[in-house]
Each structure stands twice: as structure tokens, then as C-alpha cells.
Scaffold this motif. Structure first.
Motif: not given
Length: 340
Positions: A253-268
Motif C-alpha cells: 500500500f506504500k506503492g502509491i499509483k498514478s502520481i500527480v504530486k511529489i512534495h518535499l517537506l520538513e514534517k512527516e
């Protein structure tokens, strides 16, 4: 580029598996002088290689989503020669609640899913925000074939030949800042195309869009992959077209599909299944046979094979899905029974 073939499968002639057929067609492509072109293996529900290369789009697209061949730079077996799951099983046995909660719903409900045009953005704690279109997804890095084990939290598993590149390749292009401690992912939200998003009955009442996340060191690990294909072709809609995440030491379930956004951030970041049931689906979701799911054991798994669901082989589950040597150091000092 050259398609590098793997060792011959050790399966018996009675095993219905994808690898021998795939290998034969690779050799056939070489004989045709098309070795630089990725493989387009055919199945009854898909376009054949002859339809694709003949340019007969009408024939190729009849009653099926056409998967295009991919150019492969290399092939690496990270499953130690284990028998591949048949392609028809990879296509027909899926968890993709955007298209329904039954294992067969995604294949049935996703065939008209449109992947072009597509936009993927990389934003957040980066010096250079990136926007990619559909064609760009296949140009980020040389495409590798990687054979990985895939372990579902539901205690079934597969061995799949993914095509793609390390997630680190795309993250490095965005120049992450020192604040980038986590990476968040988001699936397309389009209820018109994804009936599970439009119907709580069909989609299991999840909070859409689907979101997932990794710690930065997990995301940058060389085994962590963005996949754009399987079996030498572009991803089928039910497998997460046009681009999905593959983290082989974590539950599926960690293998997210059909990705449209990747966002780098400081908190979990929040994740969909953890938000729904934190006791059952942790943020880390590392495969750990010593920690049972609250409703079933994780000590063993049912390996999906060529027969019926009842004939699938039962095998022992390995820590980190067999990738402990490569990734256990990421979690040194962590209580892996607490941080599930």
C-alpha cells in the motif's frame, strides 16, 4: 540501448509464467533488428507486438488499453531468480480503490482511463520546482528493468519486473533544501475517471485523494523506484499508469499509483491508510513477519502463481521482504514493533 536478457527461468514446462514468453519475444525482437526497442509482449486482452509495430492502431486498440513498448537500458534481478508472477495475474489482481475494492475491479473499471495529457509536479522544500508532462516521465533517466518481490499487507505476494528509475533521480533534479526531511506523494483526483472516488460504496470510503509518504533517506535509497512500466511495456491503468512508486521492502500500500504530486517537506506527512486506521497501517509499513496485523499473521504469505487463488504457494515472509541487507541500516536504533 540494448535490452540485456536475464538467465533462463528455472520453471518447469508445466509452470504458466511470464518470463519464458518474455524472453522469447526479446530474442525475436533482436532477430528483427529491433533490439533497441522495448518489448511489447501480447496477452489476449492487449495489443500484440505485430499490431503495435505495424501501425495498425485500430486493431491494436480494439477492446483494450494499448501498452506501448519501452526502451530498456538494463535489467537487474533483485528477486534472486524467483519465478515471476504471470503477467495476467499482475494485470488482474490489484488493490486500487480508486477503481473499486474488489481485486478484479481495477482491470474492469480502468480500461478507459486517460493518461495523456498528464502533469506531475515536484514542489516544496526544493530550490527548483519541476513540472513534467506525460512524455517527460520517460526521459528523466535511462529506464531500467528491476525484478522485485512485492508483499501486500494482506499476506499475498508477487514477483514483478518493473520498468523505471530510482526516485532519487527526480528528487536530485529539484535540488532539495536542508529542510527536506520527508517526501509526500499524491494520486490523481478525478471522480469522472475513477469511480471509486465518486462512490463511497465502490471505493471503500477512503479520504481522497490517496496520499503516501517516505522519510527522505528512504526516498533516496537506490532501491526506491518510480515505475513507468511492467513486462517491458508502459503501465496498465490498473497497475498505476502512467507512473507509480515501488518500495520493495515495504507493504504494497506504500506503492502509491498514478502520481500527480511529489512534495518535499520538513514534517512527516499524513498517509491515507494510516489516517484511516493507524493501529493497522503504520507510516513506515516495513515488511516485518514478527509483527502481526491486528487481524491476521504476517509470518507467511501466499505467493500468487499461475493457478487459482487456492493453488497459490504459501511461503515464509522475510524481514524487509528479503531486502534487509540493503535497507536494515536505515532503521538502526528504531523499535520496529512500535514504528510499524
Amino acid at each position: 540501448m540494448i535490452i540485456k536478457c536475464k538467465k533462463k527461468s528455472q520453471a518447469s514446462e508445466n509452470d504458466v509464467i511470464a518470463e519464458p514468453v518474455y524472453q522469447q519475444r526479446r530474442q525475436f525482437l533482436k532477430q528483427l533488428g529491433l533490439a533497441g526497442v522495448g518489448l511489447a509482449a501480447a496477452s489476449p486482452a492487449q495489443a500484440s507486438i505485430f499490431d503495435i509495430f505495424s501501425g495498425d492502431k485500430n486493431k491494436a486498440s480494439k477492446n483494450a488499453f494499448v501498452q506501448s513498448p519501452l526502451i530498456l537500458a538494463s535489467s537487474k534481478d533483485y528477486a534472486n531468480g524467483e519465478i515471476w508472477t504471470p503477467e495476467r495475474k499482475v494485470l488482474s489482481h490489484n488493490n486500487f480503490y480508486e477503481f473499486g475494492t474488489s481485486k478484479t475491479d481495477p482491470q474492469k473499471n480502468a480500461q478507459n482511463f486517460k493518461v495523456e495529457p498528464w502533469t506531475l509536479t515536484i514542489t516544496g522544500a526544493v530550490e527548483k520546482e519541476i513540472t513534467l508532462g506525460y512524455d517527460d516521465l520517460f526521459k528523466i533517466a535511462d529506464l531500467e528493468e528491476r525484478i522485485y518481490r512485492m508483499r501486500c499487507v494482506e499476506a499475498w505476494s508477487m514477483v514483478i519486473p518493473w520498468t523505471g528509475f530510482s526516485l532519487a533521480e527526480i528528487i536530485k533534479k529539484a535540488n532539495p533544501t536542508s529542510k527536506a526531511k520527508y517526501v509526500a506523494f499524491e494520486t490523481l483526483y478525478d471522480p469522472k475517471q475513477m469511480p471509486g472516488q465518486a462512490s463511497s460504496y465502490l471505493g471503500g470510503s477512503l479520504d481522497w485523494p490517496y496520499v503516501e509518504g517516505l522519510r527522505m533517506d528512504e526516498a533516496m535509497h537506490p532501491l526506491t523506484m518510480l515505475s513507468v512500466g511492467t513486462f517491458g511495456k508502459t503501465l496498465a491503468p490498473q497497475n498505476g499508469a502512467p507512473i507509480r512508486l515501488v518500495v520493495p521492502w515495504k507493504y504494497g500500500f506504500k506503492g502509491i499509483k498514478s502520481i500527480v504530486k511529489i512534495h518535499l517537506l520538513e514534517k512527516e506527512p499524513p498517509t491515507t491508510w494510516n489516517r484511516l486506521a493507524a493501529r493497522e497501517y503504520g507510516f513506515y509499513a516495513n515488511v516485518n513477519p514478527a509483527v502481526d496485523h491486528p487481524r491476521w499473521s504476517q509470518a507467511s504469505e501466499r505467493r500468487i502463481g499461475g493457478g487459482s487463488i487456492f493453488s497459490s504457494k504459501r511461503i515464509k515472509t522475510l524481514p524487509f521482504n528479503g531486502y534487509a541487507e540493503e535497507v536494515a541500516g536505515l532503521y538502526q536504533g528504531m523499535d520496529l514493533k512500535r514504528y510499524i
